[in-house]
Design a protein around this motif. Structure first.
Motif, PDB file in Angstrom:
ATOM      1  N   GLY A 239       0.803  -1.222   0.000  1.00 21.65           N
ATOM      2  CA  GLY A 239       0.000   0.000   0.000  1.00 21.65           C
ATOM      3  C   GLY A 239       0.832   1.266   0.000  1.00 21.65           C
ATOM      4  O   GLY A 239       0.463   2.277  -0.616  1.00 21.65           O
ATOM      5  N   GLN A 240       1.979   1.245   0.669  1.00 29.23           N
ATOM      6  CA  GLN A 240       2.807   2.452   0.835  1.00 29.23           C
ATOM      7  C   GLN A 240       3.313   3.024  -0.484  1.00 29.23           C
ATOM      8  O   GLN A 240       3.769   4.162  -0.533  1.00 29.23           O
ATOM      9  CB  GLN A 240       4.037   2.155   1.719  1.00 29.23           C
ATOM     10  N   ILE A 241       3.266   2.229  -1.548  1.00 29.72           N
ATOM     11  CA  ILE A 241       3.819   2.690  -2.827  1.00 29.72           C
ATOM     12  C   ILE A 241       2.916   3.770  -3.463  1.00 29.72           C
ATOM     13  O   ILE A 241       3.351   4.580  -4.265  1.00 29.72           O
ATOM     14  CB  ILE A 241       4.033   1.471  -3.763  1.00 29.72           C
ATOM     15  N   ILE A 242       1.645   3.762  -3.054  1.00 32.19           N
ATOM     16  CA  ILE A 242       0.706   4.766  -3.569  1.00 32.19           C
ATOM     17  C   ILE A 242       0.414   5.792  -2.479  1.00 32.19           C
ATOM     18  O   ILE A 242       0.178   5.425  -1.328  1.00 32.19           O
ATOM     19  CB  ILE A 242      -0.624   4.094  -3.996  1.00 32.19           C
ATOM     20  N   ASN A 243       0.400   7.061  -2.841  1.00 33.89           N
ATOM     21  CA  ASN A 243      -0.094   8.095  -1.935  1.00 33.89           C
ATOM     22  C   ASN A 243      -1.622   8.063  -2.042  1.00 33.89           C
ATOM     23  O   ASN A 243      -2.198   8.462  -3.069  1.00 33.89           O
ATOM     24  CB  ASN A 243       0.463   9.461  -2.352  1.00 33.89           C
ATOM     25  N   GLN A 244      -2.284   7.556  -1.016  1.00 31.15           N
ATOM     26  CA  GLN A 244      -3.723   7.285  -1.110  1.00 31.15           C
ATOM     27  C   GLN A 244      -4.575   8.547  -1.198  1.00 31.15           C
ATOM     28  O   GLN A 244      -5.610   8.548  -1.856  1.00 31.15           O
ATOM     29  CB  GLN A 244      -4.166   6.404   0.068  1.00 31.15           C
ATOM     30  N   GLU A 245      -4.139   9.642  -0.553  1.00 34.34           N
ATOM     31  CA  GLU A 245      -4.913  10.895  -0.660  1.00 34.34           C
ATOM     32  C   GLU A 245      -4.871  11.386  -2.097  1.00 34.34           C
ATOM     33  O   GLU A 245      -5.880  11.790  -2.671  1.00 34.34           O
ATOM     34  CB  GLU A 245      -4.350  12.002   0.256  1.00 34.34           C
ATOM     35  N   ASP A 246      -3.660  11.309  -2.693  1.00 36.84           N
ATOM     36  CA  ASP A 246      -3.519  11.753  -4.091  1.00 36.84           C
ATOM     37  C   ASP A 246      -4.314  10.837  -5.023  1.00 36.84           C
ATOM     38  O   ASP A 246      -4.892  11.301  -6.012  1.00 36.84           O
ATOM     39  CB  ASP A 246      -2.034  11.742  -4.509  1.00 36.84           C
ATOM     40  N   LEU A 247      -4.355   9.545  -4.702  1.00 35.76           N
ATOM     41  CA  LEU A 247      -5.125   8.625  -5.555  1.00 35.76           C
ATOM     42  C   LEU A 247      -6.612   8.985  -5.496  1.00 35.76           C
ATOM     43  O   LEU A 247      -7.296   9.020  -6.527  1.00 35.76           O
ATOM     44  CB  LEU A 247      -4.923   7.169  -5.108  1.00 35.76           C
TER      45      LEU A 247
END
Ligand SMILES: O=CC(=O)O
Length: 311
Positions: A239-247
């Motif tokens: 999960g850490q590979i994606i910035n979830q807020e930005d996604l």
């Protein structure tokens, strides 16, 4: 001679435990739930081997609690990001993972998630189950076909290669990959490109890299802005590979088309997390290696790794 003490932090297949019991005194936390931290800290003391899973954070505190007897950590996982491997190395504790036996399961799950996401199957299933699907409609839940598309793979290791091999018969037009090095087994299947080229050219991107200082948050606002606005992003790595807020922002503002995530931060993602409300985001509860075949082999290999290293 007293047998070495091995702690097993979870209920795992008996086949692995039998291998351990032949040579070791085995203490199993016999539960499907995570071994509580205080129990781990207490029970690990004086052990020579530790059999753990991705949910056990093996940091300095655990290593200190174990003491100088600890010789080997076998993790029933592909990733080792839950273990402070630098500290283990400094203390001369061997760390073993189980990569090869899980690759087919992880690649297959990635392809399944890719198809669920591109073909909007989760939305269809949800509509059917809630009784809102109605009769067949010409313009409803239109997904995209993989035929003729460009598939981008971020991290061309065992899983990335497995996805490429499985997607080729679907008629993808081109397979691109970004990795630190040229990998010889990509020849004839995939071409190495820069990260920016991968972002710009791919209709579908699968993330299959390890989580490292270089990859944490690499799929962020800046990366999404370089992707096609129809692009589908699949993450079965960490999960850490994606910035979830930005996604979330990228999905809400149609900067990219859709996402399929088998991994998130945290896991499970809370029900009120914004990404859970996104129609175009399919989320699975970390199921990449959930097959009978992979789990059995991962357990047996972890046990064999521990026994071999204690020997
Ligand atoms: O994510 C699962 C694993 O690392 O095995």
């Amino acid at each position: 001679m007293t047998k070495p003490k091995v702690i097993v932090t979870r209920r795992v297949p008996e086949e692995g435990l039998q291998i351990l019991r032949e040579k070791c005194t085995v203490h199993v936390w016999d539960s499907d739930d995570i071994m509580p931290r205080d129990e781990l800290l207490k029970r690990v003391h004086g052990s020579e081997g530790l059999f753990c899973t991705i949910n056990d954070v093996i940091d300095r505190e655990v290593l200190d609690a174990a003491g100088s007897s600890l010789k080997v950590i076998g993790t029933m996982s592909v990733g080792n990001d839950h273990i402070n491997v630098h500290e283990c190395k400094r203390r001369q504790i061997c760390v073993a993972t189980t990569p090869d036996v899980a690759s087919d399961s992880a690649a297959e799950l990635s392809v399944a998630l890719l198809l669920i996401t591109t073909r909007r199957l989760a939305e269809g299933l949800a509509a059917l189950k809630s009784g809102t699907s109605g009769s067949w409609k010409p313009m409803w839940l239109l997904g995209n076909v993989s035929m003729g598309k460009t598939l981008g793979i971020f991290g061309f290791g065992r899983v990335g290669f497995g996805i490429a091999r499985r997607m080729k018969p679907f008629g993808v037009h081109k397979i691109l990959y970004t990795d630190l090095i040229d990998v010889t087994y990509a020849e004839g299947i995939a071409s190495r490109v820069s990260f920016d080229e991968l972002l710009a050219q791919s209709d579908i991107i699968c993330i299959c890299c390890a989580v490292t200082a270089q990859t944490v948050g690499i799929f962020n606002k800046n990366a999404f802005s370089k992707m096609k606005n129809t692009a589908v992003l699949i993450n079965t790595a960490r999960g850490q590979i994606i910035n979830q807020e930005d996604l979330y922002d990228a999905l809400q503002n149609n900067v990219i088309g859709a996402a399929g995530l088998d991994v998130t931060v945290p896991e499970p993602l809370p029900l009120d997390h914004p990404l859970m409300t996104c129609n175009r985001c399919v989320i699975l509860p970390h199921m990449g290696t959930n097959t009978v075949e992979a789990r059995m082999a991962m357990c047996v290999n972890t046990a064999k790794n521990i026994v071999a290293m204690l020997d």
